[in-house]
Each structure stands twice: as structure tokens, then as C-alpha cells.
Design a protein around this motif. Structure first.
Motif, PDB file in Angstrom:
ATOM      1  N   HIS A 333       9.187  -2.540  -8.815  1.00 52.06           N
ATOM      2  CA  HIS A 333       9.073  -1.350  -8.835  1.00 52.06           C
ATOM      3  C   HIS A 333       9.941  -0.353  -9.151  1.00 52.06           C
ATOM      4  N   GLU A 371      -0.290  -6.492  -1.467  1.00 57.28           N
ATOM      5  CA  GLU A 371       1.011  -5.518  -1.112  1.00 57.28           C
ATOM      6  C   GLU A 371       0.813  -4.336  -1.719  1.00 57.28           C
ATOM      7  N   ILE A 372       0.345  -4.373  -2.842  1.00 57.96           N
ATOM      8  CA  ILE A 372       0.481  -2.927  -3.586  1.00 57.96           C
ATOM      9  C   ILE A 372      -0.714  -1.756  -2.808  1.00 57.96           C
ATOM     10  N   ARG A 373      -1.694  -2.389  -2.557  1.00 63.52           N
ATOM     11  CA  ARG A 373      -2.601  -1.541  -1.808  1.00 63.52           C
ATOM     12  C   ARG A 373      -2.246  -1.098  -0.405  1.00 63.52           C
ATOM     13  N   ASN A 374      -1.344  -1.815   0.203  1.00 63.74           N
ATOM     14  CA  ASN A 374      -0.640  -1.506   1.413  1.00 63.74           C
ATOM     15  C   ASN A 374       0.583  -0.999   1.557  1.00 63.74           C
ATOM     16  N   SER A 375       1.098  -0.639   0.239  1.00 58.62           N
ATOM     17  CA  SER A 375       2.422  -0.030   0.103  1.00 58.62           C
ATOM     18  C   SER A 375       2.317   1.392  -0.576  1.00 58.62           C
ATOM     19  N   ASP A 376       3.442   2.234  -0.676  1.00 56.79           N
ATOM     20  CA  ASP A 376       3.365   3.650  -1.286  1.00 56.79           C
ATOM     21  C   ASP A 376       3.562   3.441  -2.627  1.00 56.79           C
ATOM     22  N   TYR A 377       2.694   2.920  -3.511  1.00 57.03           N
ATOM     23  CA  TYR A 377       2.740   2.747  -4.925  1.00 57.03           C
ATOM     24  C   TYR A 377       1.709   3.712  -5.700  1.00 57.03           C
TER      25      TYR A 377
END
Length: 508
Positions: A333, A371-377
Motif C-alpha cells: 500500500h 483484506e482489501i474489501r475490509n480495509s480503507d483502500y
């Protein structure tokens, strides 16, 4: 607390309640300001016009849009002048709402103002520069609606500037440079020293690159995956970083088929007589010697064929590359650049015997996407990187391409790879509708393969990616002599009668 009301709310609540809603337009919570604007729009009172007009300049675009919608519903001529001004606002949705409002409430006084606005070359040029076709068409319709309402004839021709379709807000306001190298095949320290100096010379002297935001190596970093080769590869990076300082977080590494050690792969197969217990094995789990004798794979030893690459990865990134296939979806990231790069291992099933089983491990992909879906990305430009191509003349391409559909659904926009030793570009379209989800593929040629492994007509190559706003420019460089300099690789054709260029652009 501010709440939305209906048409009779004005009668029931009275002036005090209206004043409370107006005060809520200045609340620190944007959601409260939005609710207040919507409520005032439904109530439809003239006293709310001035406060709503001020809210058109609210720093939160959603609040400004709600204020424009409220003025539209109120339908009072007092807002016409400011709605016309809103046609030049930075918020494209607000411009569209203002044009629609003018179509609903425009009076005879609106007509000459809209005519003058549409004849204004600066206004037309602004819409063209911001790719705002929608506002242009809505403004024309607002004029036509007002003309029809007051029995005017159409008195304007289309402006000469032709706006383009509306585009999303820029991905970034800074210029981002990403260096993409693939198929380095580094074997010796001398190669590492020479190649790093040649590369730094090209970037600084010819391309005038001020900095690098990321370095991506998309596999085949070594040639036989030996500790000596990776020590040379580490020397290559250390030497290159003298000219372009890169933190370990700025370097993205994925393995290729030359980054697994065939000697370690061979040791993972144990020779044994075939028994009935072996009938449960799949053909891909063993090597047939005779009808009675097979070589059965020891999974723990088999994973060790990436051990040398893992140690090199640790030297560069500060932690070992996971040997568990399920963990080989690694997210890098870049918050300052609003970038997310997902590295995947397309060589996880390959060995000295099974050389054409390129694929992406489904569990590694699932874990990373979760992980991407549940993070601020959410606002990042998402790029996926692996080694093997989706399409090629050989059998060593990725056959099972279901994973690319998952990447498209997850909002990935680009994928980078190598392996075929020539620079190419491709497109995967998930949605066929205009503006639908898609991924552009960017393939880098070989940076340092032995001469005998060069493709006919293709020299050594590398790619430099430049992101500016919503435009990505991919510049391809070539080196024709082993000890020569890098130069432009003008191979990207532009159309009949036009010279080929050393770069191409992608709208993000």
C-alpha cells in the motif's frame, strides 16, 4: 436533531422549526447539513433560499449537491441567478443539478442569460477541458424548456468546442513514476553493476526522471534461483538505489518460473513402488517413471524450491517470502500516492517436470481480496502483478482466468507481468457497457535475459509508468547492445500514415 419533513411540515412546525433547520446547515456534521438541506427543500419556504445558496459553497460536495436539489424543489426565481453561476462550479454533479433546476423554474429572464452563457467561448472551453458533456446538454435543454414555456424560438447554434464525456475526479494530483522491470535473469555481480548503472544513466540523463515512487520486479529475477544469483540481484538494487533512494516498502517483488530452484524441486520427489494407496493421488502430484514406479512429492520439501527467492525477498523487504501458497497474495500500500499493488505468484505449481502449470492460487487471491474489501483502500488505484501472461503462443500461459474476473469486480484497473520477453499491451473487459469495468495489461520485455533467449525482433526492454491525474503513460525503452545504452523503443503504432511512438497512454 434535524429531520426531513413533508410538504405540510412548514405549517405544523412554524418559523422556529424552520430556523432550527436553517441553523443545521452550519452544523459540524456533514450528514446533519445534508438532512437539513433536504428537509428545507421538501418544505419549500422562501426564507431558506439565502441559506441554501450559501450552502452551495459547502466544502462537502454532498452538502452542496443537497442544497442545489433543495433550490430545485423550491422553484423560486430568486435562485436563478445563483443557479446560473453554479453551472461554472467545480462540482460536476452540482453543475448538472443547476442546469436541471433552471429547466424547471427558468423564466423569460433566464433565456438571454443562458444564451449569453452558451455563446461564451470560455464557458464552452471550460466544459471541454473538464470533459463535461452532461452539463452542456442539460444547459441546452434548460434553455429549450424556457423558450418553449415563453414561446421563444431557438436562437443559438452549438458552441464550436465539443465537450467530451464526463470523467471521474483525478486519481492523483501529483505525478507518479513507477519503474517496471521483468525477466532480469541476473547471474553475476558484474552484470548487476553494469545494468544498474546503465539504467540509472537512462533515467537521469535521457528521461530526466526526478524520482521514483515504486519499483516493480515481475519475476525471473534470477536465472537458476541460486543464492549467488540473488546476492548479485541484491547488489543490483543496492547500487541502483544510490541514484534513486527507495525504501523497502516501495519495492514490489513477485517470483517467476526462474525464481524456483529446480534442484530443490527434484529433491522433493521421492522414488517409490506404486501401491494401491497411490491411486488416490492426482496426476499432478507425482511423476510417472514406469507403470510400477513413481516419484511422489513431499509437500513440505516441495515448498522449499522457493526458499532462495524467499531469502532474497527478506534481504530486500525485511521479511521472508511466505512459502505457504495461501499467503502468496501480498499487498503493498502506498497511501501518499493512493496506490495499492497486489503481488501474486503465478509459478506456485511449476517445477522442473511440470513447466506449463501457470496459475494463481485461489486461496491466496481470496485472502488478499478479503483484506482489501475490509480495509480503507477504496480510493486507491489498484494494480495487480504476477509473472505469466494470460495469452501467448506457448502452453505456459495462465489457462484458468477466472481470477481476473474477481480482480475486475474488486476494482483493479491494471495488471503487470512479464515472461514472454517482449513488451506488449492487452485489455480484459469484464463489462461491455461504456465505462464498464476493465483491466489494462502491461507486459514488460526482458531486462537481462541471455542473448539466445531474446525474442526475434525484440531487444532488451523495460517500462516506465507515469501517472498524472487520470492518465497513465507507459514509456518503453530498449537496449540493443549488451554493453550499450538504453534508448526509445518506438514500436507502438498510431495508425495508417503515422509514425510509431515509444509510448502509449491509458485513461484510468
Amino acid at each position: 436533531m434535524c429531520v426531513e419533513g413533508g410538504q405540510m411540515l412548514w405549517v405544523k412546525l412554524g418559523q422556529k422549526a424552520i430556523n432550527r433547520l436553517i441553523r443545521c446547515l452550519n452544523d459540524t456534521d456533514p450528514s446533519v447539513r445534508i438532512s437539513a438541506a433536504k428537509a428545507l427543500g421538501k418544505i419549500g419556504t422562501e426564507v431558506a433560499i439565502d441559506p441554501l445558496i450559501k450552502s452551495l459553497d459547502d466544502p462537502d460536495p454532498s452538502v452542496a449537491t443537497s442544497a442545489a436539489e433543495a433550490l430545485d424543489k423550491i422553484g423560486i426565481e430568486m435562485g436563478i441567478e445563483l443557479l446560473i453561476k453554479c453551472l461554472d462550479n467545480d462540482n460536476s454533479y452540482l453543475r448538472v443539478m443547476a442546469a436541471e433546476a433552471l429547466g424547471e423554474i427558468g423564466t423569460d429572464a433566464t433565456i438571454p442569460k443562458l444564451i449569453n452563457l452558451l455563446k461564451n467561448e470560455e464557458f464552452a472551453a471550460t466544459l471541454a477541458a473538464t470533459n463535461d458533456q452532461d452539463t452542456f446538454q442539460k444547459t441546452i435543454k434548460a434553455l429549450e424548456a424556457s423558450q418553449k414555456r415563453y414561446q421563444f424560438y431557438k436562437v443559438i447554434d452549438n458552441p464550436t468546442a465539443t465537450p467530451k464525456p464526463d470523467s471521474p475526479e483525478p486519481i492523483t494530483t501529483q505525478t507518479i513514476y513507477i519503474l517496471h522491470l521483468s525477466d532480469l535473469h541476473i547471474t553475476t555481480p558484474d552484470e548487476a553493476k553494469n545494468w544498474s548503472n546503465q539504467l540509472a544513466q537512462d533515467l537521469t540523463q535521457d528521461l530526466k526522471i526526478p524520482h521514483l515512487d515504486a519499483l516493480i520486479l515481475s519475476g525471473d529475477i534470477g536465472n537458476e534461483s541460486t543464492p549467488q544469483e540473488y546476492k548479485a540481484a541484491q547488489h543490483f538494487l543496492d547500487n541502483f538505489r544510490k541514484d534513486f533512494p527507495l525504501d523497502r516498502k516501495q519495492i514490489v517483488l513477485v517470483p517467476g518460473n526462474h525464481d524456483l530452484n529446480w534442484e530443490l524441486a527434484t529433491e522433493a520427489y521421492e522414488l517409490c513402488d506404486r501401491t494401491k494407496d497411490h491411486d488416490k493421488l492426482q496426476d499432478s502430484d507425482y511423476i510417472k517413471v514406469t507403470d510400477q514406479v513413481i516419484r511422489v512429492r513431499d509437500e513440505a520439501k516441495y515448498q522449499q524450491r522457493f526458499a532462495h527467492f524467499s531469502q532474497f525477498y527478506q534481504a530486500i523487504k525485511g521479511q521472508p517470502y511466505p512459502l505457504d501458497y495461501r499467503e502468496q497474495g501480498i499487498i503493498d500500500h502506498f497511501p501518499d500516492q493512493k496506490l495499492l499493488i497486489l503481488g501474486l505468484n503465478s509459478a506456485w505449481q511449476l517445477d522442473h517436470h511440470f513447466t506449463d502449470r501457470a496459475s494463481i492460487h485461489p486461496n491466496a487471491l481470496t485472502k488478499a481480496l478479503s483484506e482489501i474489501r475490509n480495509s480503507d483502500y477504496g480510493k486507491c488505484l489498484k494494480i495487480a502483478v504476477w509473472h505469466h501472461p494470460l495469452n501467448s503462443n506457448g502452453s505456459d500461459r495462465i489457462i484458468d482466468q477466472g481470477f481476473i474476473e474477481q480482480l475486475a469486480q474488486a476494482g483493479f484497473r491494471l495488471f503487470l507481468h512479464g515472461h514472454i520477453h517482449k513488451a506488449e499491451t492487452s485489455l480484459f473487459r469484464y463489462d461491455l457497457s461504456p465505462g464498464g469495468r476493465k483491466l489494462n495489461g502491461i507486459c514488460a520485455g526482458t531486462f537481462g535475459a541471455p542473448t539466445l533467449e531474446l525474442r526475434t525482433g525484440y531487444p532488451w526492454q523495460y517500462n516506465l509508468l507515469k501517472i498524472n491525474g487520470n492518465q497513465l503513460t507507459v514509456r518503453t525503452r530498449r537496449r540493443e547492445e549488451e554493453n550499450g545504452a538504453w534508448k526509445p523503443d518506438s514500436r507502438w503504432t498510431q495508425g495508417p500514415g503515422q509514425d510509431a511512438k515509444d509510448h502509449y497512454s491509458i485513461e484510468l
